[in-house]
Design an enzyme around this catalytic site. Structure first.
Site, PDB file in Angstrom:
ATOM      1  N   HIS A  68      42.660  45.557  35.175  1.00 14.52           N
ATOM      2  CA  HIS A  68      41.770  44.638  35.174  1.00 14.52           C
ATOM      3  C   HIS A  68      40.225  45.025  35.205  1.00 14.52           C
ATOM      4  O   HIS A  68      39.469  44.399  34.632  1.00 14.52           O
ATOM      5  CB  HIS A  68      41.716  43.800  36.550  1.00 14.52           C
ATOM      6  CG  HIS A  68      40.801  42.868  36.830  1.00 14.52           C
ATOM      7  ND1 HIS A  68      39.705  42.876  37.841  1.00 14.52           N
ATOM      8  CD2 HIS A  68      40.625  41.568  36.324  1.00 14.52           C
ATOM      9  CE1 HIS A  68      39.124  41.955  37.795  1.00 14.52           C
ATOM     10  NE2 HIS A  68      39.663  40.945  36.932  1.00 14.52           N
ATOM     11  N   GLU A  71      39.717  45.372  31.614  1.00 15.31           N
ATOM     12  CA  GLU A  71      39.439  43.926  30.883  1.00 15.31           C
ATOM     13  C   GLU A  71      37.823  43.878  30.882  1.00 15.31           C
ATOM     14  O   GLU A  71      37.263  43.174  29.919  1.00 15.31           O
ATOM     15  CB  GLU A  71      39.909  42.995  31.723  1.00 15.31           C
ATOM     16  CG  GLU A  71      39.609  41.495  31.082  1.00 15.31           C
ATOM     17  CD  GLU A  71      39.987  40.306  32.110  1.00 15.31           C
ATOM     18  OE1 GLU A  71      39.359  39.421  32.301  1.00 15.31           O
ATOM     19  OE2 GLU A  71      41.068  40.349  32.929  1.00 15.31           O
ATOM     20  N   HIS A  72      37.121  44.384  31.974  1.00 17.92           N
ATOM     21  CA  HIS A  72      35.600  44.115  32.185  1.00 17.92           C
ATOM     22  C   HIS A  72      34.941  45.246  31.067  1.00 17.92           C
ATOM     23  O   HIS A  72      33.939  44.949  30.420  1.00 17.92           O
ATOM     24  CB  HIS A  72      35.304  44.365  33.579  1.00 17.92           C
ATOM     25  CG  HIS A  72      35.671  43.037  34.253  1.00 17.92           C
ATOM     26  ND1 HIS A  72      34.572  42.128  34.415  1.00 17.92           N
ATOM     27  CD2 HIS A  72      36.548  42.531  34.765  1.00 17.92           C
ATOM     28  CE1 HIS A  72      35.252  41.055  35.056  1.00 17.92           C
ATOM     29  NE2 HIS A  72      36.637  41.271  35.214  1.00 17.92           N
ATOM     30  N   GLU A 146      34.189  39.963  42.191  1.00 13.16           N
ATOM     31  CA  GLU A 146      35.124  39.023  42.006  1.00 13.16           C
ATOM     32  C   GLU A 146      36.263  39.154  42.898  1.00 13.16           C
ATOM     33  O   GLU A 146      36.821  38.208  43.730  1.00 13.16           O
ATOM     34  CB  GLU A 146      35.665  39.394  40.573  1.00 13.16           C
ATOM     35  CG  GLU A 146      36.912  38.363  40.209  1.00 13.16           C
ATOM     36  CD  GLU A 146      37.409  38.681  38.929  1.00 13.16           C
ATOM     37  OE1 GLU A 146      38.506  38.144  38.519  1.00 13.16           O
ATOM     38  OE2 GLU A 146      36.912  39.649  38.070  1.00 13.16           O
TER      39      GLU A 146
END
Length: 431
Positions: A68, A71-72, A146
């Site tokens: 994840h 992903e950023h 997040e």
């Protein structure tokens, strides 16, 4: 016929129409990058979708959340393109990405005349992602925020942080894609990040789908130009621990400042490519998809024990979960709520159901698939997912697989899955 009636009729008719086949051709570059081309000349747009065969199941237990995080990081710039979004916006493009336990998926939508910009952007970050320490710190902060906002500071946000490790003892599905805990991202070093990238973000660990107003010849030329020179790596061998068969009901009671009591029940079920998968999927629909489902009819409309309840499957590549979750009505204890769910389950298992009831959920599932593939992007993603599971043509046969499911197959899955010894139950009490 009124407007809403017309819409309903059109939906019913559409659901009964045969699924349109998704045409495609495929080839592979010398570095192992698999490329699929879906020509659709009825649109002026094009999609470039890249699926990397890496998800949170591929992480180390003490270094979770990395898929994840990437992903950023992949939007933080690369060697020749310090700002990823700027050049894409100049040619009228859009992009996004998502991570799951099984894959990481990136996509770009552009006017077809500007397709080469998408190739340029994606190839540069596959070849030479920026490892600027400032980019890492910025994206680390974004991911941590997040984590806090979606999982720690939101009502019921921590459900999967609690339920996954209850349901899984060995398999890395026991943590969500965001990671087990914030500290793993907080303590991630540049060496950790570079190592993860070098291991997984390889042309021979990726599938590229190009769809829209394109030709196979055009895509072959662009793929060779922009990706052909990226060296292959050693594709990681996946040797994940097999989750042992659950032999006893597990229960976790927790509490939090939430609007109402929440009940979450997880049952182990077949993997996505198992021949019994679609029967299990339709079982979940019969139990808890929509207002005509068993759970809704009996526990929301009937006994008024819940103000909302549904069932669904995780759809995981490895053996996943059939989930039942609901929020109780005021004054209803979680023990009473769970007992009522078991009554519905046992009633379902002890009596036959009609062909019409099963056909109804088959038609709903089929219409969902058909409607989703109206969108060019969804067709591209579905081709990538299917190819990653071994055969891109699976997209053209899923409806047939759904329609082939028999009453007996559904009942067999009900017996196999919906057992107390296969249940992990999270009782979330409102305080």
């Amino acid at each position: 016929m009124g407007g809403l009636q017309k819409i309903a009729a059109n939906i019913f008719i559409f659901a009964l129409l045969p699924k349109v086949m998704i045409n495609f051709e495929s080839f592979e570059l010398s570095n192992g990058l698999r490329v699929i081309v879906h020509e659709d000349h009825n649109t002026p747009m094009a999609v470039l979708n890249i699926l990397y065969d890496v998800g949170s199941r591929d992480e180390q237990e003490d270094k979770t959340g990395f898929a994840h995080l990437f992903e950023h990081l992949m939007f933080g710039g690369s060697k020749h393109i310090p700002s990823y979004d700027e050049p894409l916006q100049r040619v009228g493009g859009d992009n996004n990405a998502f991570t799951s336990p099984d894959i990481t998926n990136y996509y770009i939508t552009v006017p077809a005349v500007n397709l080469e910009t998408a190739f340029w952007l994606e190839s540069d970050r596959m070849l030479s992602l920026s490892f600027d320490p400032n980019v890492l710190e910025v994206q680390r902060s974004v991911v941590i925020e997040e984590f806090k906002q979606r999982y720690l500071n939101q009502p019921y946000g921590d459900v999967m942080l609690k339920l996954r490790p209850l349901a899984y003892e060995k398999h890395p599905y026991r943590w969500p894609t965001i990671g087990k805990e914030i500290s793993h991202i907080e303590q991630a070093t540049m060496d950790d990040v570079k190592s993860f990238f070098a291991r997984h973000y390889l042309p021979n660990n990726a599938i590229m789908v190009v769809a829209g107003d394109v030709t196979v010849k055009e895509v072959e030329t662009l793929a060779q130009k922009w990706f052909g020179g990226i060296p292959a790596g050693i594709r990681p061998e996946r040797a994940l621990p097999v989750e042992p068969v659950q032999k006893a009901r597990r229960v976790l009671r927790t509490e939090g400042q939430v609007p109402s009591n929440g009940l979450y029940m997880a049952f182990h079920m077949p993997a996505r490519m198992d021949e019994a998968y679609h029967a299990a999927d339709l079982l979940s629909d019969m139990l808890g998809r929509g207002k005509s489902s068993r759970l809704y009819n009996e526990l929301v409309e009937g006994k008024r024990l819940f103000h909302g309840i549904n069932a669904y499957v995780s759809g995981s590549v490895d053996p996943g979960l059939l989930m039942i979750e609901g929020k109780t009505s005021d004054g209803v204890s979680l023990d009473v709520a769970e007992e009522a769910v078991w009554e519905v389950i046992n009633k379902f298992k002890s009596a036959s159901f009609s062909e019409e009831e099963l056909q109804k959920v088959k038609n709903k599932a089929e219409s969902t698939l058909v409607f989703s593939e109206v969108e060019l992007l969804n067709r591209a993603m579905n081709l990538a997912f299917a190819a990653n599971m071994g055969n891109a043509d699976l997209v053209n046969h899923e409806v047939d697989q759904l329609q082939a499911v028999t009453n007996q197959a559904v009942m067999q899955q009900a017996d196999d899955i919906l057992r107390a010894s296969n249940a992990s139950v999270l009782q979330y009490e409102a305080v």
